[in-house]
Design an enzyme around this catalytic site. Structure first.
Site, short mmCIF file in Angstrom:
data_model
loop_
_atom_site.label_atom_id
_atom_site.label_comp_id
_atom_site.label_asym_id
_atom_site.label_seq_id
_atom_site.Cartn_x
_atom_site.Cartn_y
_atom_site.Cartn_z
N ASP A 236 6.99 -50.64 0.14
CA ASP A 236 5.89 -50.10 -0.65
C ASP A 236 5.67 -51.11 -1.77
O ASP A 236 6.57 -51.89 -2.12
CB ASP A 236 6.21 -48.69 -1.18
CG ASP A 236 4.93 -47.96 -1.60
OD1 ASP A 236 3.89 -48.62 -1.79
OD2 ASP A 236 4.96 -46.72 -1.73
N TRP A 237 4.49 -51.09 -2.35
CA TRP A 237 4.09 -52.16 -3.27
C TRP A 237 4.99 -52.22 -4.51
O TRP A 237 4.91 -51.36 -5.38
CB TRP A 237 2.62 -51.97 -3.64
CG TRP A 237 1.66 -52.72 -2.74
CD1 TRP A 237 0.61 -53.48 -3.18
CD2 TRP A 237 1.64 -52.83 -1.32
NE1 TRP A 237 -0.04 -54.05 -2.10
CE2 TRP A 237 0.56 -53.68 -0.95
CE3 TRP A 237 2.45 -52.33 -0.30
CZ2 TRP A 237 0.27 -54.01 0.38
CZ3 TRP A 237 2.15 -52.65 1.03
CH2 TRP A 237 1.08 -53.48 1.35
#
Ligand code: BGC
Length: 686
Positions: A236-237
């Protein structure tokens, strides 16, 4: 560049191509491939003609911020898609997502979001599907198949146990092995087995103390070894941390750190090189994580693509029709006293369409977080209904003078990214959870005032999560839950209200009478978690959603699977093609369904199975299959649902695998988890 290189030949076997490319890449090139270039793309390797691989956010459509600020079809929120219980529609939505991702010049859409809806208050429920792993995995796998039919990679997210937003970057999920397997792993496992997603996003949170992207147990032991996932894993970012560093993420099996700037700080060339120099990892470890990424590159046809190009606006009527059809089938009729719905247009002269969500347009930059899709146009409930009635009825403001009042209320996505961030506006949004199960006080007041002026007030809920209706339920004649119905929502709503479409949506989640009744809310430790210890305890174990309400015989406000119709359906004659099943194999349950009402419509036949006797505690029943059937008035059909021996299984902590015990099982058929008129027994032999 060798033009005849094997990896460039799309007709060759995938694994041969991947292995060929791995051999040709030097170590520096390999290192640049495992971390993004910027927010949405990977680094190209010109020497080997490897183009950049581009990603865009989902799952409600192709998001604006990640598609060159483009406008695309905005679908209903995916919790609404799940409420259709319609696998074909999920596939069709997937196809459109794939097509529009390609038109936007990207190769992967970051969706579907498949976290189990563990609590009614999770801010991202609207992006997820269900509290039940069978419903969730059946819908999600069709979405994935549809997306990938267009040679676009899906990315199921956020693996795993990221079931709430509070402190999602720090909190650790504490969960028993059995609950983890039986609810959460099962959901991912079934999606992966049915649809082979090419990508998966690993969560921000810790799992039993270790951050997702460096957690070898979830990424290697479970995902690769137990489930057999062969796609690539993206962080995830900004989820990869420096806690254990580059080596830990690589050894765990993270294929790609995203983004490649600002938040992406672990798989930098310097840090990876340092880990190599220190002997913490060897080149083979990098090959291991890179192969799945190269596999995705090949599967999306990255090497065959022409010059990069993209459309800024996709405004395609066929795509919008699918969005409308999903909206129509997603709406759940929760109450309909004296058949006040459908409305008879001929008998209505004046309609009041009021409430905070009547004219609200959804789909603004970052509204609700990363799922924000901006459509080329948005038909609000007000506009859709106004257009529908324009020839025969007048729209007025005061409920007092109206023949019927449509009061459109609910939640929203928190009012836009910055407002949410600065003022912590509550709603259905990424980054925070709701703190109240009820509607805002102002809206409750509005309901009561409106009903006092006009008892013929229909409540339309626009929201992506369960809402407490108990305060005002008795005062209103009808409630229709429209979720977030997307860019065509106003049209869909009008057609449902006036009976052109017979509602057929069914709740994919339980609505408790009060939040304290809900298994995730028995203590603060369970939700939002112990925020001092930074741990969230999934102490309800396997008893998630209706499994808990059934076990403790607690009456929900609206049960899982519930939804009314303008018609009635009668179920009869349940049959199993086998009364005994031995070992691996299938069996088919058939049920006759008749539309006994006056209007054509659809019903969802739901099959639940319970173990009559077991050596461990099990939920009284669990959904195992379902089918939606369309019937004209008076029409009767036989619905057949084929299941397999996995319908009897549970996870054994002793044997460390899913097992089934021999014995008798009850199979129920019905139209909600609490409306199961038919049952039959089957004997299972190991
Ligand atoms: C979200 C993801 C999203 C990513 C990229 C994260 O904050 O959790 O769902 O895909 O950002 O925007």
């Amino acid at each position: 560049m060798d033009k005849n290189a094997k990896y460039l030949d799309p007709n060759l076997d995938l694994e041969k191509r991947v292995n060929d490319l791995i051999k040709r890449l030097n170590i520096d090139e390999k290192i640049t491939l495992i971390r993004g270039k910027d927010f949405w793309t990977t680094n190209p390797i010109d020497r080997l003609e490897i183009p950049s691989f581009g990603m865009t956010d989902g799952p409600l459509g192709v998001a604006w911020h990640s598609s060159h600020w483009g406008k695309h079809t905005r679908f209903p929120a995916t919790i609404g898609l799940a409420a259709t219980w319609n696998k074909e529609l999920a596939y069709k939505m997937g196809e459109v997502l794939g097509k529009e991702t390609k038109l936007a010049g990207r190769h992967q859409i970051l969706g579907p979001g498949v976290n189990i809806i563990r609590s009614p208050l999770c801010g991202r429920n609207f992006e997820y599907l269900s509290e039940d792993p069978i419903l969730s995995s059946n819908i999600a796998s069709e979405l994935v198949r549809g997306i990938q039919s267009q040679n676009i990679a899906a990315c199921i997210k956020h693996y795993i146990t990221n079931n709430s937003e509070t402190k999602r970057m720090k909190i650790s999920t504490e969960i028993s092995e059995r609950a983890f397997q039986e609810i959460y792993v099962k959901n991912y496992m079934r999606i992966i087995k049915k649809s082979d997603p090419w990508g998966l996003m690993v969560c921000y949170n810790k799992f039993n103390g270790i951050y997702g992207p460096e957690n070898k147990y979830i990424l290697k032991d479970i995902l690769r070894d137990q489930i057999g996932f062969i796609g690539h894993v993206t962080s995830d970012w900004g989820a990869a941390r420096n806690t254990s560093g580059a080596a830990a993420c690589i050894k765990a099996g993270l294929s790609l750190e995203m983004p490649g700037m600002l938040l992406g700080r672990v798989l930098t060339p310097k840090k990876v090189q340092k880990a190599l120099d220190a002997g913490e990892i060897v080149e083979e470890d990098i090959n291991y994580i890179l192969k799945p990424l190269l596999r995705t590159f090949m599967r999306v046809g990255l090497f065959e693509q022409e010059e990069e190009s993209y459309l800024k606006v996709t405004d395609i009527p066929e795509h919008q029709d699918i969005a409308q059809q999903i909206a129509e089938e997603s709406m759940v009729l929760l109450k309909n006293d004296s058949d006040i719905l459908p409305l008879n247009l001929k008998a209505i002269k004046k309609i009041a369409i009021i409430g905070p969500n009547a004219k609200k347009k959804f789909g603004k930059p970052f509204q609700g977080g990363s799922s924000a899709v901006i459509p080329p146009r948005f038909i609000t409930p007000y506009n859709g209904i106004k257009r529908y009635v324009s020839k025969s009825a007048e729209i007025i403001d005061d409920p007092k003078d109206a023949d019927i009042t449509l009061l459109i209320i609910g939640l929203d996505h928190g009012g836009g990214f910055f407002k949410t961030l600065l003022f912590k506006t509550e709603g259905d949004t990424e980054g925070s959870d709701r703190t109240h199960y009820g509607l805002p006080q102002k809206q409750i007041k509005l309901i009561n005032e409106t009903v006092a002026k006009n008892p013929k007030t229909i409540i339309i809920l626009i929201a992506g999560s369960p809402i407490d209706c108990s305060d005002w339920y008795d005062n209103v004649p009808a409630i229709l839950n429209a979720w977030y119905p997307g860019m065509m929502g106003g049209n869909a709503l009008a057609r449902v209200l006036f009976g052109e479409v017979n509602p057929s949506g069914k709740l994919p989640v339980t609505y408790p009478k009060k939040i304290q009744d809900h298994p995730a809310h028995k203590s603060k430790k369970r939700f939002p978690g112990d925020l001092k210890e930074m741990k969230i305890y999934f102490d309800e174990g396997i008893f998630v959603g209706y499994r808990y309400f059934d076990k403790h015989k607690i009456e929900p406000f609206f049960p899982f699977g519930f939804g009314l119709s303008y018609s009635e359906f009668e179920l009869s004659n349940i049959q199993s093609d086998k009364s005994n099943l031995q070992g691996k194999g299938n069996f088919t349950i058939s049920v006759e369904v008749k539309n006994t009402g006056k209007i054509a419509g659809a019903e969802v036949i739901q099959i639940y199975i319970g173990d009559d006797e077991c050596s461990v505690e099990r939920p009284p029943k669990e959904l195992q299959g379902f089918e939606k059937v369309y019937l004209n008035p008076g029409e009767k059909k036989t619905v057949s649902i084929t299941l397999d021996d996995s319908s009897f299984e549970f996870y054994s902590e002793k044997e460390k695998k899913f097992i089934s015990e021999s014995g008798s099982f009850t199979i129920w058929a019905g139209t909600s988890s609490r409306e199961l008129p038919l049952s039959i027994k089957i004997n299972y032999l190991k």
